[in-house]
Enzyme design. Structure first.
Site, short mmCIF file in Angstrom:
data_model
loop_
_atom_site.label_atom_id
_atom_site.label_comp_id
_atom_site.label_asym_id
_atom_site.label_seq_id
_atom_site.Cartn_x
_atom_site.Cartn_y
_atom_site.Cartn_z
N HIS A 164 42.00 39.59 36.05
CA HIS A 164 42.49 40.30 34.85
C HIS A 164 44.03 40.28 34.79
CE1 HIS A 164 38.31 41.47 34.41
NE2 HIS A 164 38.33 41.82 35.69
N GLU A 201 34.07 41.57 45.04
CA GLU A 201 34.10 42.85 44.32
C GLU A 201 34.28 43.95 45.36
OE1 GLU A 201 34.08 43.29 41.14
OE2 GLU A 201 32.92 41.71 40.13
#
Length: 469
Positions: free
Chosen positions: A283, A420
């Site tokens: 991101h 993650e």
């Protein structure tokens, strides 16, 4: 004409100086209020050469201003090449907007600095001589028994500091920017000390084809000598990852990544130097990623990635990040970046999120279709290594290694994984994601997982495990 000269003078000053608490423009080695006759000229000029200290936009150093804790953290952090990226810290009174926030958190992670309890750091508090002695003793690894008097004695014994005229160390005396610079410069460079003698007690061997010896512990310092591959040098102390050495009649600093204690003739270069590792903080910019409890995924993963970079920089690996700032980069461009570099491995860092706030844990992904990324086996090995280390470090629920068709995995040409760290939507996981110290543990885990992967593929990485405390 006078106005033109004044304008040119202002432009020149702006191009030469760094604001005390702002962004770096360019560092000059001299300051308008530090003449060659100034008692701290040599020390301040030495630090300025390496961008360790800076002045104001008008070219002044302000030597008699009292030094604050955030200024001291920044000076020490620059000297040790700590991660100075501005970011949130574990302290209530040090936000990401503080110019030294990155250095403060990095120094705390390294146990060089500490707070006052209750999440307070007191960045604007003035540093005393005693506090300075403890800071420098911790930063440079001096044996001082953990006491203020021990730290003072350590600095005086090697010529970094002297006592006051009344025979005491003056531990409670406030310290100026000038005096702090003197002590820091002497800690780095023995030639600036009151007693300049230094013991070169260890033998090291050069492992690069040619190794530059510099006058200070960053590449901003000039080269004073060059040492050939396989040459023997004598070493003294370390400053960050730099080692003070002696070669013939020359003394100076070399990068610790290119010397070895092995008595065997070292190779021309480490085989790891040909391995480019791309770390991908997910991101960024207009894409915040997941958001939970006011925490942005893009912020968490960038900080973690920068911490991984700091570790990898201390090895022969070539480490590259897809982004090092809060900017948006498309998924395709992230993959293309790694492909263009012909990277050896690709590690993308993310934080999870789902509508179910009870979902928690750590998982790591790789892409299993050979139609695009053909490095399935290696990708699985890398994912397993990093997942195991993350579970060990964070002790979250093990959601195991999985496969997915994420673009950054699907379109890369090398072993690629996506980790993650935890669920930003889960209160418990979020606490760790929000904590700089826990993010450091995640970075350590990713770094160790990478080492495990290369160790499993026959590379000698044993000596790099000790970079994680």
């Amino acid at each position: 004409m006078k106005k033109t000269k004044l304008l040119l003078s202002i432009v020149l000053l702006i191009s030469l100086w760094i604001p005390l608490g702002g962004s770096k423009v360019h560092a000059s080695n001299t300051f308008t209020d530090i003449s060659q006759n100034h008692r701290a000229y040599n020390e301040i000029t030495y630090l300025a050469t390496g961008d360790i200290v800076s002045g104001s936009l008008n070219g002044r150093f302000n030597p008699n201003d009292l030094v604050t804790r955030d200024q001291a953290a920044a000076m020490i952090g620059r000297a040790l090449e700590l991660n100075g990226q501005q970011r949130p810290t574990e302290f209530k009174d040090v936000g990401s907007g503080n110019f030294a926030s990155g250095y403060i958190q990095s120094a705390v992670d390294k146990k060089i600095l500490s707070g006052y309890g209750g999440g307070i750091f007191r960045p604007a508090a003035v540093v005393s001589r005693g506090e300075m002695a403890v800071m420098i003793s911790k930063a440079f690894g001096y044996e001082f028994g953990g006491t203020l008097s021990g730290a003072a004695n350590a600095l005086m014994s090697i010529g970094i500091a002297q006592g006051m005229t009344n025979g005491s160390f003056g531990a409670d005396h406030s310290l100026t920017r000038m005096d702090f610079s003197i002590f820091l410069a002497r800690a780095i460079n023995p030639k600036l000390r009151v007693n300049s003698s230094v013991t070169f007690s260890n033998e090291l061997f050069v492992t690069s084809s040619s190794l530059n010896v510099r006058s200070g512990p960053t590449t901003k310092y000039p080269v004073v000598a060059s040492v050939a591959n396989g040459a023997s040098v004598k070493s003294a102390h370390k400053v960050g990852n730099w080692i003070y050495i002696q070669t013939g009649a020359k003394e100076g600093f070399v990068s610790g990544s290119y010397v070895s204690s092995s008595v065997d003739a070292p190779p021309a270069s480490s085989p790891l130097a040909d391995k480019t590792i791309v770390i991908d903080p997910g991101h960024g910019g207009t894409d915040p990623g997941a958001v939970g409890f006011g925490l942005y995924e893009k912020t968490v993963v960038l900080d973690t990635a920068l911490k991984v970079k700091q570790l990898l920089k201390q090895t022969p690996f070539d480490v590259q990040l897809t982004r090092e700032k809060d900017v948006y980069i498309s998924k395709d461009n992230r993959s293309a970046f790694a492909n263009n570099l012909k990277a050896d491995i690709f590690v993308s860092i993310h934080a999870n999120s789902v509508n179910d706030s009870s979902a928690n844990g750590t998982e790591t992904y790789y892409y299993k279709s050979a139609a695009t990324n053909t490095r399935i086996t290696e990708s699985a090995e890398l994912a397993k290594a990093i997942q195991a280390r993350l579970i060990e470090a964070w002790n979250l629920r093990d959601r195991e290694v999985k496969t997915a068709e994420y673009v950054v995995l699907k379109k890369t040409n090398m072993p690629a994984v996506l980790a993650e760290l935890g669920f930003i939507s889960n209160a418990s996981d979020n606490e760790k994601l929000a904590s700089p110290s826990w993010r450091q543990k995640a970075a350590d885990a990713i770094f160790l997982g990478i080492l495990d992967y290369y160790k499993g593929n026959g590379y000698d990485v044993k000596k790099y495990y000790n970079l994680v405390e």
